[in-house]
Design a protein around this motif. Sequence first.
Motif, mmCIF file in Angstrom:
data_model
loop_
_atom_site.group_PDB
_atom_site.id
_atom_site.type_symbol
_atom_site.label_atom_id
_atom_site.label_comp_id
_atom_site.label_asym_id
_atom_site.label_seq_id
_atom_site.Cartn_x
_atom_site.Cartn_y
_atom_site.Cartn_z
ATOM 1 N N PRO A 18 -23.031 10.693 13.200
ATOM 2 C CA PRO A 18 -23.150 10.722 11.738
ATOM 3 C C PRO A 18 -22.699 9.430 11.066
ATOM 4 O O PRO A 18 -23.311 8.986 10.094
ATOM 5 C CB PRO A 18 -22.253 11.908 11.348
ATOM 6 N N SER A 19 -21.636 8.803 11.580
ATOM 7 C CA SER A 19 -21.134 7.583 10.956
ATOM 8 C C SER A 19 -22.164 6.455 11.000
ATOM 9 O O SER A 19 -22.112 5.527 10.180
ATOM 10 C CB SER A 19 -19.846 7.131 11.651
ATOM 11 N N ASN A 20 -23.081 6.527 11.939
ATOM 12 C CA ASN A 20 -24.105 5.487 12.059
ATOM 13 C C ASN A 20 -25.438 5.854 11.427
ATOM 14 O O ASN A 20 -26.141 4.972 10.906
ATOM 15 C CB ASN A 20 -24.347 5.160 13.541
ATOM 16 N N GLU A 59 -27.348 3.179 3.907
ATOM 17 C CA GLU A 59 -26.908 1.789 4.022
ATOM 18 C C GLU A 59 -26.542 1.441 5.458
ATOM 19 O O GLU A 59 -26.951 0.402 5.984
ATOM 20 C CB GLU A 59 -25.719 1.531 3.089
ATOM 21 N N SER A 60 -25.766 2.305 6.106
ATOM 22 C CA SER A 60 -25.344 2.019 7.478
ATOM 23 C C SER A 60 -26.542 2.023 8.423
ATOM 24 O O SER A 60 -26.659 1.153 9.297
ATOM 25 C CB SER A 60 -24.293 3.034 7.950
ATOM 26 N N LEU A 61 -27.461 2.962 8.228
ATOM 27 C CA LEU A 61 -28.619 3.029 9.117
ATOM 28 C C LEU A 61 -29.552 1.848 8.888
ATOM 29 O O LEU A 61 -30.081 1.259 9.852
ATOM 30 C CB LEU A 61 -29.357 4.350 8.909
ATOM 31 N N ASN A 62 -29.747 1.465 7.644
ATOM 32 C CA ASN A 62 -30.596 0.305 7.349
ATOM 33 C C ASN A 62 -30.010 -0.962 7.966
ATOM 34 O O ASN A 62 -30.740 -1.790 8.530
ATOM 35 C CB ASN A 62 -30.735 0.133 5.835
ATOM 36 N N SER A 63 -28.687 -1.115 7.880
ATOM 37 C CA SER A 63 -28.036 -2.279 8.465
ATOM 38 C C SER A 63 -28.259 -2.332 9.967
ATOM 39 O O SER A 63 -28.577 -3.388 10.528
ATOM 40 C CB SER A 63 -26.539 -2.256 8.155
ATOM 41 N N VAL A 78 -17.878 -2.209 18.947
ATOM 42 C CA VAL A 78 -18.322 -3.182 17.951
ATOM 43 C C VAL A 78 -18.733 -2.470 16.679
ATOM 44 O O VAL A 78 -19.129 -1.305 16.695
ATOM 45 C CB VAL A 78 -19.521 -4.027 18.464
ATOM 46 N N THR A 79 -18.649 -3.182 15.572
ATOM 47 C CA THR A 79 -19.228 -2.728 14.309
ATOM 48 C C THR A 79 -20.649 -3.256 14.211
ATOM 49 O O THR A 79 -21.076 -4.109 14.993
ATOM 50 C CB THR A 79 -18.409 -3.240 13.123
ATOM 51 N N ALA A 80 -21.373 -2.779 13.201
ATOM 52 C CA ALA A 80 -22.734 -3.286 12.996
ATOM 53 C C ALA A 80 -22.722 -4.786 12.745
ATOM 54 O O ALA A 80 -23.583 -5.524 13.246
ATOM 55 C CB ALA A 80 -23.393 -2.551 11.836
#
Length: 389
Positions: A210-212, A217-221, A322-324
């Motif tokens: 879910p966090s990703n 915004e997170s998914l688009n990134s 890692v982060t995006a």
Amino acid sequence: MQRLRIDLIAAARPNFMKVAPLFHALCTQSWCRLRLVHTGQHYDRNMSEAFFRDLKLPSPDLNLGVGSGSHAEQTANVMLAYERACVDDRPNLIVVVGDVNATVACTLVGAKLCIPVAHLEAGLRSRDRRMPEEINRLVTDAVADILWTPSPDADENLAAEGIPPEKVTRVGNIMIDSYELMRERIDASGERSRLGLEKREYVVVTLHRPSNVDGPESLNSLISQLTGIAARLPLVFPVHPRTRKNLEAFGLWPKLIEAHDLQVIEPLGYVDFMNLVCGARLIITDSGGVQEETTYLGIPCLTLRATTERPITITEGTNRLVTAAELVPAVDEILAGHRPDGRKPQLWDGHAAARVMADIRNRLLTVPHSATEEAAVSARSSQYVPRNV
């Protein structure tokens, strides 16, 4: 010799891979009788059936048919259905695996009915209680009678939480048993050839947390990062149903499927998926199990999460969190040859199921069993002894 009646609980797909080696080990033994219980927690029937087929599991003896729903709905529905099953046909031991809602639900049923419960893959901790899986792990380990751990850090976590050491046996990583069980079929799958992929010249991606994937915004990134990586090295992305639903809802699906050198494919069964993993240059994931498999195989893994309940894959293995924003630089490092030199952790050797089987025999076959609650309570409170398997 007494014949134990053992329930093996299978819920979501990662559970099938943990149940399969133990099922195959125990089904040949004359001293036990198995009931394979599929809670039906996962909503994608086709994906579940593919995993059963790949792992050579028979049709479940009991399918609770719970389906999807909120965390509370799934947990409550599994408890209601499984309690009825245990009242009608009481097992001597309930084996739960992993950290899904059905794991904690069946554990609570066993505790309430005074049926001993064993947790396979106990002691893992992310320290992030925002993850539903972390709550499931904590509750299951607090209530279960036998705790089978995969690694020393899991033993340490349980000791820090006050779990008596006599409840704990380190057996190793059951996911490695699944891989070794299916290794020949994995090697012969041909999935990467069907996709036109050259060995060590592509990236495999899986995303479902879910966090990703639950925020636009997170998914688009992430999709922007992945399309950029694919321009440098071919990328194959088996898209989880949850992820696809959100990609379509956020209008990101066209961006993904139109990207150059990025193959979007349907979810795969275990054999075909592992054929892709084994030939990859690196893996990008937010899955738990993939962190373990890549460590065992020595393949670099970038995990898109802030925490992991499997820190041994970082300290001893090939995994990195890692982060995006860090993803592309991390990929650059690996492509430049700067990759972690991992090793296989102790007892990650394909023999965890045999150690589990030995522990069941050592703990339970000398214990007189009775259908009465008094005998069951006695078994839960006093009949378990330390094991060196």
